[in-house]
Design an enzyme around this catalytic site. Structure first.
Site, short mmCIF file in Angstrom:
data_model
loop_
_atom_site.label_atom_id
_atom_site.label_comp_id
_atom_site.label_asym_id
_atom_site.label_seq_id
_atom_site.Cartn_x
_atom_site.Cartn_y
_atom_site.Cartn_z
CG HIS A 174 -1.88 1.13 1.22
ND1 HIS A 174 -3.00 1.15 0.42
CD2 HIS A 174 -1.87 2.31 1.88
CE1 HIS A 174 -3.64 2.30 0.61
NE2 HIS A 174 -2.98 3.02 1.48
CG ASP B 284 -5.24 -0.78 2.21
OD1 ASP B 284 -4.87 -1.72 1.50
OD2 ASP B 284 -5.80 0.22 1.75
#
Lengths: 201, 201
Positions: free
Chosen positions: A110, A146
């Site tokens: 990410h 995430d």
């Protein structure tokens, strides 16, 4: 026996390419990419995988319920005897079924220093928030966005002159480096997870 | 005329001491600390200020409504003709009245890379979340907790062996450096605020 990596992507898959290059260069010892799966027809990453002679599969996700789709993907990953699943711009949350199928063996990258700026357009979020440092994170995947335990992060300075595009480009360079580092750590096995912390042993 | 800094603290005030030393060493040119105010009797920072010959005031906050208290503090800061207010471990939110009294001239330091880990025990929060990098942030103060536009940040690596105390100690060293840097930037005036971004001009 080589460790077998399965890659999931939805777009250009530049992190897939970085992993493929590092596998080819021996920077991830004793490993190979067994399959690249896209949920979107025409994802450029699929073409790039084919150009490298890596097996590919397009499994369209459109209109399917999450777990129905995930069962198809997990079936292919099992058929290919995949040890580790690497998400590389795969634009879907995974179901608990998928997560449970590869415990502590699904990674995602990410483009922010999580927990700051999860979700879409992380680099734009960082710029708009006015942070002076952003970065990128490789983490284990759970059912949340995430959110799983973090394996590697690296900071990247935000410049006054940055646009989302220039910041994304500098972060992407670091993504290519730390994704390989994280795969090495996971294959090396010399870590344990304490609560949310991934620490070396 | 020297620029006059007012410091607010509740405890040991190590960031106050760092600023005082940097003022004395000429690292914040043409500035002086005009007053150190504590909301708590017996805050060690008050003793340390006295030892440096800096004027101090204890204004107890206990039992007072936020704005009632803030009006007392603002009155003292105005009496002392303070140009810039530096919070250094001041354990209270400011009222809109206080914020409006010194527009873009109240700074705070926080021991994390905001927006990650606002609030108390930021270093422990960072460790428990398992981040590999934390850091510290100097930001303009608004009515919300650890939330105004960020002026300076710096990353600090988290080690597998860290406890909240060892991580806090490494971050604190950087706090002492960047708080002075932020004061210099604000006194220098060569910046503008675009949305939440503080950018040089």
């Amino acid at each position: 026996m080589k460790k077998r990596i399965g890659v999931l992507l939805s777009g250009r898959g530049s992190n897939f390419e970085a992993i493929a290059e590092n596998v080819a260069a021996g920077h991830i010892p004793n490993a190979e990419i067994a399959i690249v799966i896209s949920n979107r027809e025409g994802a450029p990453g699929i073409e790039r995988a084919r150009a490298r002679g890596i097996e590919t599969r397009v499994i369209p996700s459109k209109g399917l319920e999450r777990e129905v789709y995930d069962r198809q993907v997990v079936a292919v990953l099992r058929e290919k005897q995949v040890d580790l699943v690497c998400l590389a711009g795969f634009m879907r949350l995974l179901s608990p079924y998928f997560v449970a199928a590869f415990p502590q063996h699904i990674l995602n990258i990410h483009p922010s220093l999580l927990p700051s700026f999860p979700g879409l357009e992380a680099q734009r979020q960082a710029l708009e928030h006015g942070v002076k440092w952003s970065g990128c994170s490789v983490h284990f995947v759970d059912e949340n966005l995430d959110a799983g335990p973090i394996i590697v992060q690296t900071p990247v300075e935000v410049l006054d002159t940055d646009t989302p595009e220039t910041l994304a480009a500098r972060i992407l360079k670091e993504e290519h480096r730390i994704y390989t580092e994280a795969v090495r750590i996971v294959f090396g096995g010399r870590f344990r997870i304490e609560g949310r912390r991934v620490v070396g042993v």
